[in-house]
Design a protein around this motif. Structure first.
Motif, PDB file in Angstrom:
ATOM      1  N   LEU A   1      17.961 -34.748 -35.014  1.00  0.00           N
ATOM      2  CA  LEU A   1      19.102 -35.514 -34.504  1.00  0.00           C
ATOM      3  C   LEU A   1      18.638 -36.580 -33.518  1.00  0.00           C
ATOM      4  CD1 LEU A   1      22.174 -33.213 -33.640  1.00  0.00           C
ATOM      5  CD2 LEU A   1      22.229 -35.479 -34.679  1.00  0.00           C
ATOM      6  N   LEU A   2      17.785 -36.185 -32.594  1.00  0.00           N
ATOM      7  CA  LEU A   2      17.275 -37.132 -31.603  1.00  0.00           C
ATOM      8  C   LEU A   2      16.519 -38.269 -32.269  1.00  0.00           C
ATOM      9  CD1 LEU A   2      16.873 -37.716 -28.543  1.00  0.00           C
ATOM     10  CD2 LEU A   2      14.720 -36.477 -28.727  1.00  0.00           C
ATOM     11  N   THR A   3      15.674 -37.922 -33.238  1.00  0.00           N
ATOM     12  CA  THR A   3      14.900 -38.938 -33.951  1.00  0.00           C
ATOM     13  C   THR A   3      15.818 -39.926 -34.661  1.00  0.00           C
ATOM     14  OG1 THR A   3      13.055 -37.415 -34.275  1.00  0.00           O
ATOM     15  CG2 THR A   3      13.166 -39.319 -35.745  1.00  0.00           C
TER      16      THR A   3
ATOM     17  N   ILE B   1      13.482 -38.436 -21.136  1.00  0.00           N
ATOM     18  CA  ILE B   1      12.452 -39.348 -21.638  1.00  0.00           C
ATOM     19  C   ILE B   1      11.256 -38.604 -22.212  1.00  0.00           C
ATOM     20  CG2 ILE B   1      11.255 -39.556 -19.426  1.00  0.00           C
ATOM     21  CD1 ILE B   1      11.940 -42.367 -21.996  1.00  0.00           C
ATOM     22  N   ALA B   2      10.971 -37.397 -21.717  1.00  0.00           N
ATOM     23  CA  ALA B   2       9.805 -36.655 -22.201  1.00  0.00           C
ATOM     24  C   ALA B   2       9.938 -36.286 -23.672  1.00  0.00           C
ATOM     25  CB  ALA B   2       9.603 -35.389 -21.373  1.00  0.00           C
TER      26      ALA B   2
ATOM     27  N   ASP C   1       5.972 -38.443 -34.497  1.00  0.00           N
ATOM     28  CA  ASP C   1       5.629 -39.785 -34.935  1.00  0.00           C
ATOM     29  C   ASP C   1       6.347 -40.863 -34.135  1.00  0.00           C
ATOM     30  OD1 ASP C   1       4.346 -41.610 -36.897  1.00  0.00           O
ATOM     31  OD2 ASP C   1       6.434 -42.024 -37.449  1.00  0.00           O
ATOM     32  N   THR C   2       7.544 -40.570 -33.639  1.00  0.00           N
ATOM     33  CA  THR C   2       8.291 -41.580 -32.896  1.00  0.00           C
ATOM     34  C   THR C   2       7.502 -42.071 -31.687  1.00  0.00           C
ATOM     35  OG1 THR C   2      10.419 -40.665 -33.579  1.00  0.00           O
ATOM     36  CG2 THR C   2      10.422 -42.081 -31.654  1.00  0.00           C
ATOM     37  N   TYR C   3       6.852 -41.162 -30.995  1.00  0.00           N
ATOM     38  CA  TYR C   3       6.053 -41.537 -29.823  1.00  0.00           C
ATOM     39  C   TYR C   3       4.927 -42.491 -30.218  1.00  0.00           C
ATOM     40  CZ  TYR C   3       2.530 -41.129 -26.168  1.00  0.00           C
ATOM     41  OH  TYR C   3       1.591 -41.407 -25.204  1.00  0.00           O
TER      42      TYR C   3
ATOM     43  N   MET D   1       4.303 -46.367 -29.035  1.00  0.00           N
ATOM     44  CA  MET D   1       3.067 -46.820 -28.411  1.00  0.00           C
ATOM     45  C   MET D   1       2.491 -48.026 -29.147  1.00  0.00           C
ATOM     46  SD  MET D   1       2.479 -45.201 -25.680  1.00  0.00           S
ATOM     47  CE  MET D   1       0.797 -45.757 -25.403  1.00  0.00           C
ATOM     48  N   ARG D   2       2.538 -47.990 -30.481  1.00  0.00           N
ATOM     49  CA  ARG D   2       2.039 -49.137 -31.262  1.00  0.00           C
ATOM     50  C   ARG D   2       2.909 -50.368 -31.004  1.00  0.00           C
ATOM     51  NH1 ARG D   2       1.246 -45.000 -35.229  1.00  0.00           N
ATOM     52  NH2 ARG D   2       3.229 -45.517 -36.231  1.00  0.00           N
TER      53      ARG D   2
END
Length: 255
Positions: A55-57, A108-109, A115-117, A121-122
């Motif tokens: 859900l968050l993703t 935020i953590a 993969d979202t993180y 970052m990319r």
């Protein structure tokens, strides 16, 4: 391909989850509570989202996709326009996703998982490179990182400020950081002592400016069209006089 109805069950679940996550926090909102709001069973929610993390993703995905599309457009366009494209587009994207960002501020953590993180970052690294420019030194790269934060954080910390006003303030601030000529004086009207010089070394003229840049004209027309601001409020937000504002609105339509 079948097009889902605008109010299908999956969309309703996402909308309710965003409301509850923003209100109570991700960790303190069980799937059962989302189901109760929608009069759905937990099994019905799990049919669309196998876990709460799914859900968050799904809630973050539109923001991430829009940022990736923005960077692709900046990389494909003229190199001399890349920095402006990223800065303006980044602010607009953040403003368009204010509610999910507000939710993430409390948890935020959570985005450090999966993969979202790595995608975020990319995205950040690509944005830093485009803003810093080719062959940038350490100082330019540090400022590029600061610029991205300046185009993001105020969206959460100034949630009560209208989009158009906050957009003008954020872009003005990041231009000053990078030494780009500001479009106009400080949108709040507090641009410092008369005769003070900005980061670009340009001496400010006393009083309010008599002209507006293209971006300010666009912002003024957008605010006027929203119907939520008086002419005096728009002029004050952009740091110009009422007469200057009216000279840049379409005399035939008042917009």
């Amino acid at each position: 391909m079948t097009v889902e109805a605008p109010d299908d069950t999956r969309t309703r679940i996402l909308r309710a989850a965003l409301d509850l996550f923003a209100e109570h926090g991700y960790q303190r909102t069980p799937l059962r509570q989302i189901g109760e709001r929608l009069r759905l069973t937990k099994a019905a929610i799990l049919y669309h989202f196998p876990t709460k993390e799914h859900l968050l993703t799904a809630l973050i995905e539109p923001l991430v996709s829009d940022l990736e599309a923005l960077l692709a457009a900046a990389e494909a366009g003229p190199p001399e326009r890349a920095r402006a494209t990223v800065l303006e587009g980044w602010v607009d994207t953040m403003l368009a996703h204010r509610r999910p960002l507000g939710m993430l501020f409390h948890d935020i953590a959570l985005v450090t998982r999966g993969d979202t993180y790595h995608r975020l970052m990319r995205i950040a690294m690509r944005a830093n490179d485009l803003i810093a420019g080719v062959d940038a030194g350490r100082r330019e790269r540090v400022r590029a990182v600061q610029a991205v934060a300046m185009c993001s954080d105020p969206v959460v910390f100034f949630a009560d400020v209208p989009n158009a006003v906050l957009r003008a303030d954020m872009l003005d601030g990041v231009r000053r950081l990078l030494g780009d000529p500001p479009v106009d004086s400080d949108p709040t009207g507090d641009s410092g002592p008369v005769g003070d010089t900005g980061t670009a070394g340009v001496r400010r003229r006393p009083g309010r400016p008599r002209a507006m840049g293209p971006e300010q004209v666009e912002t003024a027309r957008r605010m006027h069209a929203e119907g939520a601001h008086t002419a005096d409020e728009i002029a004050a937000a952009l740091g110009v006089s009422r007469a200057t504002l009216y000279r840049h609105l379409d005399p035939a339509t008042g917009e």
